[in-house]
Design a protein around this motif. Structure first.
Motif, PDB file in Angstrom:
ATOM      1  N   GLY A 183      -5.181 -17.098 -90.705  1.00 50.36           N
ATOM      2  CA  GLY A 183      -4.203 -17.520 -89.707  1.00 50.36           C
ATOM      3  C   GLY A 183      -4.652 -17.183 -88.308  1.00 50.36           C
ATOM      4  N   THR A 184      -5.235 -15.989 -88.138  1.00 47.03           N
ATOM      5  CA  THR A 184      -5.723 -15.585 -86.826  1.00 47.03           C
ATOM      6  C   THR A 184      -6.860 -16.480 -86.365  1.00 47.03           C
ATOM      7  N   GLU A 185      -7.779 -16.770 -87.292  1.00 47.74           N
ATOM      8  CA  GLU A 185      -8.910 -17.629 -86.952  1.00 47.74           C
ATOM      9  C   GLU A 185      -8.441 -19.021 -86.525  1.00 47.74           C
ATOM     10  N   GLU A 186      -7.393 -19.517 -87.173  1.00 43.72           N
ATOM     11  CA  GLU A 186      -6.870 -20.834 -86.832  1.00 43.72           C
ATOM     12  C   GLU A 186      -6.305 -20.840 -85.415  1.00 43.72           C
ATOM     13  N   VAL A 187      -5.579 -19.765 -85.075  1.00 49.73           N
ATOM     14  CA  VAL A 187      -5.004 -19.664 -83.731  1.00 49.73           C
ATOM     15  C   VAL A 187      -6.110 -19.607 -82.686  1.00 49.73           C
ATOM     16  N   LEU A 188      -7.147 -18.772 -82.962  1.00 49.27           N
ATOM     17  CA  LEU A 188      -8.252 -18.644 -82.013  1.00 49.27           C
ATOM     18  C   LEU A 188      -9.006 -19.953 -81.865  1.00 49.27           C
ATOM     19  N   ALA A 189      -9.138 -20.701 -82.969  1.00 50.96           N
ATOM     20  CA  ALA A 189      -9.871 -21.965 -82.925  1.00 50.96           C
ATOM     21  C   ALA A 189      -9.166 -23.003 -82.063  1.00 50.96           C
ATOM     22  N   GLU A 190      -7.851 -22.867 -81.904  1.00 47.79           N
ATOM     23  CA  GLU A 190      -7.085 -23.838 -81.126  1.00 47.79           C
ATOM     24  C   GLU A 190      -7.056 -23.513 -79.632  1.00 47.79           C
ATOM     25  N   VAL A 191      -7.497 -22.285 -79.275  1.00 50.32           N
ATOM     26  CA  VAL A 191      -7.431 -21.872 -77.872  1.00 50.32           C
ATOM     27  C   VAL A 191      -8.359 -22.707 -77.004  1.00 50.32           C
ATOM     28  N   GLY A 192      -9.596 -22.947 -77.473  1.00 44.98           N
ATOM     29  CA  GLY A 192     -10.562 -23.707 -76.680  1.00 44.98           C
ATOM     30  C   GLY A 192     -10.070 -25.087 -76.286  1.00 44.98           C
ATOM     31  N   PRO A 193      -9.662 -25.918 -77.259  1.00 35.74           N
ATOM     32  CA  PRO A 193      -9.137 -27.240 -76.911  1.00 35.74           C
ATOM     33  C   PRO A 193      -7.927 -27.174 -75.995  1.00 35.74           C
ATOM     34  N   ARG A 194      -7.092 -26.137 -76.170  1.00 35.61           N
ATOM     35  CA  ARG A 194      -5.904 -26.005 -75.327  1.00 35.61           C
ATOM     36  C   ARG A 194      -6.306 -25.665 -73.888  1.00 35.61           C
ATOM     37  N   LEU A 195      -7.328 -24.809 -73.739  1.00 39.48           N
ATOM     38  CA  LEU A 195      -7.813 -24.480 -72.402  1.00 39.48           C
ATOM     39  C   LEU A 195      -8.345 -25.721 -71.693  1.00 39.48           C
ATOM     40  N   ARG A 196      -9.084 -26.554 -72.431  1.00 36.03           N
ATOM     41  CA  ARG A 196      -9.640 -27.773 -71.846  1.00 36.03           C
ATOM     42  C   ARG A 196      -8.520 -28.740 -71.453  1.00 36.03           C
ATOM     43  N   ARG A 197      -7.525 -28.861 -72.337  1.00 31.64           N
ATOM     44  CA  ARG A 197      -6.420 -29.782 -72.060  1.00 31.64           C
ATOM     45  C   ARG A 197      -5.645 -29.353 -70.819  1.00 31.64           C
ATOM     46  N   ILE A 198      -5.309 -28.055 -70.734  1.00 33.24           N
ATOM     47  CA  ILE A 198      -4.546 -27.556 -69.586  1.00 33.24           C
ATOM     48  C   ILE A 198      -5.329 -27.737 -68.295  1.00 33.24           C
ATOM     49  N   ARG A 199      -6.643 -27.458 -68.356  1.00 32.79           N
ATOM     50  CA  ARG A 199      -7.472 -27.614 -67.155  1.00 32.79           C
ATOM     51  C   ARG A 199      -7.503 -29.064 -66.693  1.00 32.79           C
ATOM     52  N   LYS A 200      -7.687 -29.996 -67.636  1.00 33.45           N
ATOM     53  CA  LYS A 200      -7.766 -31.404 -67.262  1.00 33.45           C
ATOM     54  C   LYS A 200      -6.421 -31.938 -66.793  1.00 33.45           C
ATOM     55  N   GLU A 201      -5.321 -31.415 -67.358  1.00 26.97           N
ATOM     56  CA  GLU A 201      -3.995 -31.841 -66.909  1.00 26.97           C
ATOM     57  C   GLU A 201      -3.775 -31.486 -65.451  1.00 26.97           C
ATOM     58  N   ARG A 202      -4.415 -30.407 -65.022  1.00 25.67           N
ATOM     59  CA  ARG A 202      -4.253 -29.965 -63.634  1.00 25.67           C
ATOM     60  C   ARG A 202      -5.345 -30.525 -62.726  1.00 25.67           C
ATOM     61  N   GLY A 203      -6.228 -31.351 -63.295  1.00 24.99           N
ATOM     62  CA  GLY A 203      -7.272 -31.965 -62.499  1.00 24.99           C
ATOM     63  C   GLY A 203      -8.305 -30.985 -62.001  1.00 24.99           C
ATOM     64  N   ALA A 204      -8.468 -29.873 -62.712  1.00 23.63           N
ATOM     65  CA  ALA A 204      -9.412 -28.843 -62.285  1.00 23.63           C
ATOM     66  C   ALA A 204     -10.768 -29.051 -62.953  1.00 23.63           C
ATOM     67  N   THR A 205     -11.824 -28.695 -62.254  1.00 24.55           N
ATOM     68  CA  THR A 205     -13.168 -28.742 -62.809  1.00 24.55           C
ATOM     69  C   THR A 205     -13.567 -27.342 -63.264  1.00 24.55           C
ATOM     70  N   LEU A 206     -14.608 -27.275 -64.089  1.00 27.03           N
ATOM     71  CA  LEU A 206     -15.101 -25.970 -64.516  1.00 27.03           C
ATOM     72  C   LEU A 206     -15.585 -25.161 -63.317  1.00 27.03           C
ATOM     73  N   ALA A 207     -16.226 -25.845 -62.375  1.00 28.86           N
ATOM     74  CA  ALA A 207     -16.709 -25.153 -61.178  1.00 28.86           C
ATOM     75  C   ALA A 207     -15.544 -24.614 -60.348  1.00 28.86           C
ATOM     76  N   GLY A 208     -14.487 -25.409 -60.208  1.00 28.34           N
ATOM     77  CA  GLY A 208     -13.317 -24.968 -59.452  1.00 28.34           C
ATOM     78  C   GLY A 208     -12.621 -23.805 -60.118  1.00 28.34           C
ATOM     79  N   LEU A 209     -12.498 -23.856 -61.457  1.00 20.63           N
ATOM     80  CA  LEU A 209     -11.855 -22.772 -62.194  1.00 20.63           C
ATOM     81  C   LEU A 209     -12.705 -21.515 -62.132  1.00 20.63           C
ATOM     82  N   SER A 210     -14.020 -21.692 -62.148  1.00 18.33           N
ATOM     83  CA  SER A 210     -14.931 -20.555 -62.038  1.00 18.33           C
ATOM     84  C   SER A 210     -14.751 -19.855 -60.694  1.00 18.33           C
ATOM     85  N   ALA A 211     -14.621 -20.639 -59.631  1.00 14.21           N
ATOM     86  CA  ALA A 211     -14.430 -20.064 -58.297  1.00 14.21           C
ATOM     87  C   ALA A 211     -13.103 -19.323 -58.191  1.00 14.21           C
TER      88      ALA A 211
END
Length: 203
Positions: A10-38
């Motif tokens: 169950g824990t592994e499943e939750v952790l596996a879903e974090v990556g796609p969720r991070l990408r989705r939230i970032r793209k919803e806000r129109g942020a780039t990896l470089a911008g988020l890094s800064a």
């Protein structure tokens, strides 16, 4: 043994879903990896590995990402909100400063109890959108705000527009514990005060 396996899965499943969720939230806000890094100080390669699932998420990585996206940590990991109104949070250490999240709702005011260790740091004022309110519980908190350089003691509060260059931290004389309320859209903390007594004395 079966229960342990189910829990781990169950824990592994939750952790596996974090990556796609991070990408989705970032793209919803129109942020780039470089911008988020800064905004977070996390390298582009680490952010990319987090989103692709090649790097396991940790609280030290998720806290600055949550602050940058202005969302609670629960939203990043997809944890359901409990029915219990009490906020149960684990302390998060970020750049030597310990945070206890006191709110879990998305958006609006975000509250933290913060413990700053005794140390001497060179102030590095910065600016960003929002409004912040600080209240010192114990110790002494140095606040640099624009041209002001002041020390707040236990029981004192300060509030300011975060678009003004600001920095706060230890005075170097000892640890300081304080509350921080941050409104990403400029919300302010409204404190109801009792009317003053005659003669100008506070009640």
């Amino acid at each position: 043994m079966t229960d342990d396996t189910e829990t781990t899965d169950g824990t592994e499943e939750v952790l596996a879903e974090v990556g796609p969720r991070l990408r989705r939230i970032r793209k919803e806000r129109g942020a780039t990896l470089a911008g988020l890094s800064a905004a977070t100080g996390i390298s582009v390669s680490t952010l990319s590995r987090l989103e692709s699932g090649l790097r396991k998420p940790s609280l030290e990585l998720l806290l600055p990402i949550a602050r940058a996206h202005q969302v609670p940590l629960d939203e990043l990991v997809g944890a359901p909100s409990p029915a219990d109104p009490r906020v149960r949070s684990e302390p998060i250490v970020h750049y030597g400063r310990t945070h206890w999240p006191l709110t879990r709702q998305p958006g609006g005011l975000q509250a933290f109890k913060v413990l700053e260790p005794q140390r001497r740091l060179e102030p590095e004022p910065r600016t960003h959108e929002g409004y912040e309110w600080l209240y010192v519980l114990s110790g002494r908190l140095r606040l640099v705000l624009g041209d002001h350089d002041v020390v707040l003691t236990a029981g004192e509060a300060a509030e300011f527009d975060t678009r003004v260059p600001h920095w706060f931290g230890s005075t170097g004389e000892g640890p300081v514990e304080f509350l921080s309320l941050f409104g990403p859209q400029g919300e302010r903390m409204h404190v109801r005060a009792r009317p003053k007594r005659k003669g100008g004395e506070n009640g």
